[in-house]
Design an enzyme around this catalytic site. Structure first.
Site, mmCIF file in Angstrom:
data_model
loop_
_atom_site.group_PDB
_atom_site.id
_atom_site.type_symbol
_atom_site.label_atom_id
_atom_site.label_comp_id
_atom_site.label_asym_id
_atom_site.label_seq_id
_atom_site.Cartn_x
_atom_site.Cartn_y
_atom_site.Cartn_z
ATOM 1 N N PHE A 33 109.053 -3.038 -11.620
ATOM 2 C CA PHE A 33 108.661 -4.610 -11.924
ATOM 3 C C PHE A 33 110.362 -4.830 -12.033
ATOM 4 O O PHE A 33 109.953 -5.840 -11.387
ATOM 5 C CB PHE A 33 108.762 -4.241 -13.852
ATOM 6 C CG PHE A 33 107.489 -3.773 -14.068
ATOM 7 C CD1 PHE A 33 106.577 -4.531 -13.788
ATOM 8 C CD2 PHE A 33 107.563 -2.667 -14.585
ATOM 9 C CE1 PHE A 33 105.535 -4.497 -13.834
ATOM 10 C CE2 PHE A 33 106.286 -2.217 -14.911
ATOM 11 C CZ PHE A 33 104.980 -3.199 -14.774
ATOM 12 N N ASP A 103 99.190 2.485 -14.832
ATOM 13 C CA ASP A 103 98.135 3.061 -14.448
ATOM 14 C C ASP A 103 97.406 4.197 -14.146
ATOM 15 O O ASP A 103 96.490 4.169 -13.187
ATOM 16 C CB ASP A 103 99.956 3.061 -12.881
ATOM 17 C CG ASP A 103 100.154 4.400 -13.237
ATOM 18 O OD1 ASP A 103 99.948 5.918 -14.239
ATOM 19 O OD2 ASP A 103 101.391 4.134 -13.115
ATOM 20 N N HIS A 132 102.104 1.122 -23.326
ATOM 21 C CA HIS A 132 101.682 -0.008 -22.541
ATOM 22 C C HIS A 132 100.144 -0.888 -22.083
ATOM 23 O O HIS A 132 99.828 -1.383 -21.875
ATOM 24 C CB HIS A 132 102.231 -0.569 -21.448
ATOM 25 C CG HIS A 132 103.865 -1.153 -22.657
ATOM 26 N ND1 HIS A 132 104.932 -1.264 -21.444
ATOM 27 C CD2 HIS A 132 104.822 -0.832 -23.930
ATOM 28 C CE1 HIS A 132 106.247 -1.128 -22.272
ATOM 29 N NE2 HIS A 132 105.552 -1.517 -23.032
ATOM 30 N N CYS A 143 84.555 -8.690 -29.843
ATOM 31 C CA CYS A 143 84.168 -7.199 -30.505
ATOM 32 C C CYS A 143 85.293 -6.071 -29.667
ATOM 33 O O CYS A 143 84.524 -5.181 -30.803
ATOM 34 C CB CYS A 143 82.546 -6.942 -29.851
ATOM 35 S SG CYS A 143 82.424 -6.534 -28.061
ATOM 36 N N VAL A 248 112.289 11.040 -9.049
ATOM 37 C CA VAL A 248 111.580 12.089 -9.368
ATOM 38 C C VAL A 248 111.302 13.043 -8.597
ATOM 39 O O VAL A 248 111.270 14.069 -9.856
ATOM 40 C CB VAL A 248 110.802 10.819 -10.305
ATOM 41 C CG1 VAL A 248 111.738 10.497 -11.671
ATOM 42 C CG2 VAL A 248 110.260 10.646 -9.210
HETATM 43 P P1 OAD Z 1 111.899 -1.135 -13.988
HETATM 44 O O1 OAD Z 1 110.921 -1.178 -13.298
HETATM 45 O O2 OAD Z 1 112.339 -1.670 -14.750
HETATM 46 O O3 OAD Z 1 112.404 0.526 -13.813
HETATM 47 C C1 OAD Z 1 112.318 1.105 -12.884
HETATM 48 C C2 OAD Z 1 113.063 2.841 -12.899
HETATM 49 O O4 OAD Z 1 112.655 3.306 -12.080
HETATM 50 C C3 OAD Z 1 114.413 1.532 -11.460
HETATM 51 O O5 OAD Z 1 115.560 1.618 -12.960
HETATM 52 C C4 OAD Z 1 114.311 2.151 -10.879
HETATM 53 O O6 OAD Z 1 115.934 2.444 -10.617
HETATM 54 C C5 OAD Z 1 113.856 4.011 -11.287
HETATM 55 N N1 OAD Z 1 113.508 4.687 -10.465
HETATM 56 C C6 OAD Z 1 112.553 4.142 -8.390
HETATM 57 N N2 OAD Z 1 112.626 4.640 -8.095
HETATM 58 C C7 OAD Z 1 112.497 5.944 -8.813
HETATM 59 C C8 OAD Z 1 112.646 7.220 -8.072
HETATM 60 N N3 OAD Z 1 111.300 7.508 -7.246
HETATM 61 N N4 OAD Z 1 113.052 8.154 -8.638
HETATM 62 C C9 OAD Z 1 113.592 8.195 -9.740
HETATM 63 N N5 OAD Z 1 113.611 6.613 -10.702
HETATM 64 C C10 OAD Z 1 113.661 5.436 -9.749
HETATM 65 O O7 OAD Z 1 110.522 -0.430 -14.753
HETATM 66 P P2 OAD Z 1 110.321 0.231 -16.687
HETATM 67 O O8 OAD Z 1 111.199 0.582 -17.661
HETATM 68 O O9 OAD Z 1 108.911 1.524 -16.267
HETATM 69 O O10 OAD Z 1 106.199 -3.413 -19.566
HETATM 70 O O11 OAD Z 1 109.210 -1.255 -17.594
HETATM 71 C C11 OAD Z 1 109.620 -1.538 -18.407
HETATM 72 C C12 OAD Z 1 108.802 -2.507 -18.916
HETATM 73 O O12 OAD Z 1 108.561 -3.599 -18.087
HETATM 74 C C13 OAD Z 1 107.149 -2.340 -17.831
HETATM 75 O O13 OAD Z 1 105.775 -0.918 -18.662
HETATM 76 C C14 OAD Z 1 106.332 -3.309 -18.330
HETATM 77 C C15 OAD Z 1 107.592 -4.466 -17.627
HETATM 78 O O14 OAD Z 1 107.586 -5.443 -17.623
HETATM 79 C C16 OAD Z 1 105.241 -4.298 -19.642
HETATM 80 O O15 OAD Z 1 103.757 -4.615 -19.611
HETATM 81 C C17 OAD Z 1 105.084 -4.410 -21.491
#
Ligand code: OAD
Length: 262
Positions: A33, A103, A132, A143, A248
């Protein structure tokens, strides 16, 4: 190194909980995101609020079809990080996975890991809580019936906007939208798992979206060992016991191996 001591703690812990975000699915190709390649650079997150869904379902759905195309058009597969968690779960080292991801890849990983050794999905009793919701499903706002999302998103892409249920109600993607509350039972369960955990692993999340983002802090203040695996720093780093600023798919398979071998 300190991954070894984390592995030791996991082995002796009664309750280990993993909390995941978009970063765990990034190596599978699912866009995150935030950050330069994040979908919120391409789309205005203000268009995907619950308020807009209620007041302008047509506009909401038109934009959602586009978002769905960018985020979920491919048939994504679990990666080594999902699989490592699934294997830890199968082997009794992981009580629950709390995920912000919609996902469905943790569930898929539990199935493949179980299958590869001949056991069944039921053999893996790790709780997977999708905080989420799930982007592959829709839910009727009248419904309450849930349906597989694919065909409904296709209908919307073909112009049925907003798509409706047999009962006449408008479908909503079965996810928690901005401005919408998480189901009370789900957040309560997540909070009590965080409180009960001896080891809490926050994986691939920027840890900025509430209320989910408070879970690691809650776990740490209740005494859990907090490990963070994320490429970038997070607002919770100050209370973490161990931080791995690595991919990861590097850290989790290694951690899993150490847990198994020691
Ligand atoms: P973000 O996109 O905010 O954060 C993803 C994090 O993963 C970032 O800090 C990256 O540095 C890290 N990252 C990316 N690739 C990586 C890898 N290969 N290994 C390790 N780290 C990695 O996503 P979320 O924290 O999941 O909500 O965002 C939270 C919520 O915001 C989502 O669930 C969604 C969004 O808006 C809703 O839709 C309600």
């Amino acid at each position: 190194d300190d991954l070894e001591s984390l592995a030791d703690e996991i082995r002796s812990a009664a309750t280990v909980v993993a909390f995941t975000g978009a970063g765990i699915s990034a190596p599978s190709g699912v866009p995150t995101f935030r950050g330069d390649d994040g979908v919120w650079e391409q789309f205005d997150e203000g268009q995907f609020t619950y308020g807009r869904f209620r007041s302008d379902p047509e506009g909401f759905w038109a934009d959602r079809v586009e978002l769905q195309r960018v985020m979920f058009d491919e048939d994504y597969q679990p990666n080594a990080a999902h699989e490592a968690l699934a294997a830890m779960g199968r082997d009794g080292h992981l009580e629950a996975i709390l995920t912000q991801n919609t996902d469905g890849l943790h569930g898929k990983a539990a199935e493949t890991v179980a299958k590869s050794d001949g056991s069944t999905h039921e053999g893996n009793d790790t709780t997977i809580l999708e905080l989420h919701g799930n982007s592959q499903r829709v839910r009727c706002t009248d419904c309450g019936k849930r349906k597989e999302g694919g065909p409904v998103f296709e209908r919307a892409a073909d112009g049925e906007i907003p798509p409706t249920c047999d009962c006449g109600g408008v479908f909503k993607p079965d996810v928690v939208l901005f401005g919408e509350q998480l189901p009370g039972a789900v957040i309560q369960r997540a909070q009590s798992l965080a409180r009960e955990s001896d080891v809490f692993l926050a994986i691939g999340s920027s840890l900025v979206v509430e209320p989910a983002a408070s879970l690691p802090r809650r776990a740490a203040s209740a005494g859990a060992t907090l490990g963070i695996v994320n490429l970038e720093s997070t607002p919770v780093d100050d209370v973490a016991d161990a931080i791995y600023r690595e991919d990861v798919t590097e850290v989790l398979p290694r951690l899993r191996e150490l847990v198994e071998s020691r």
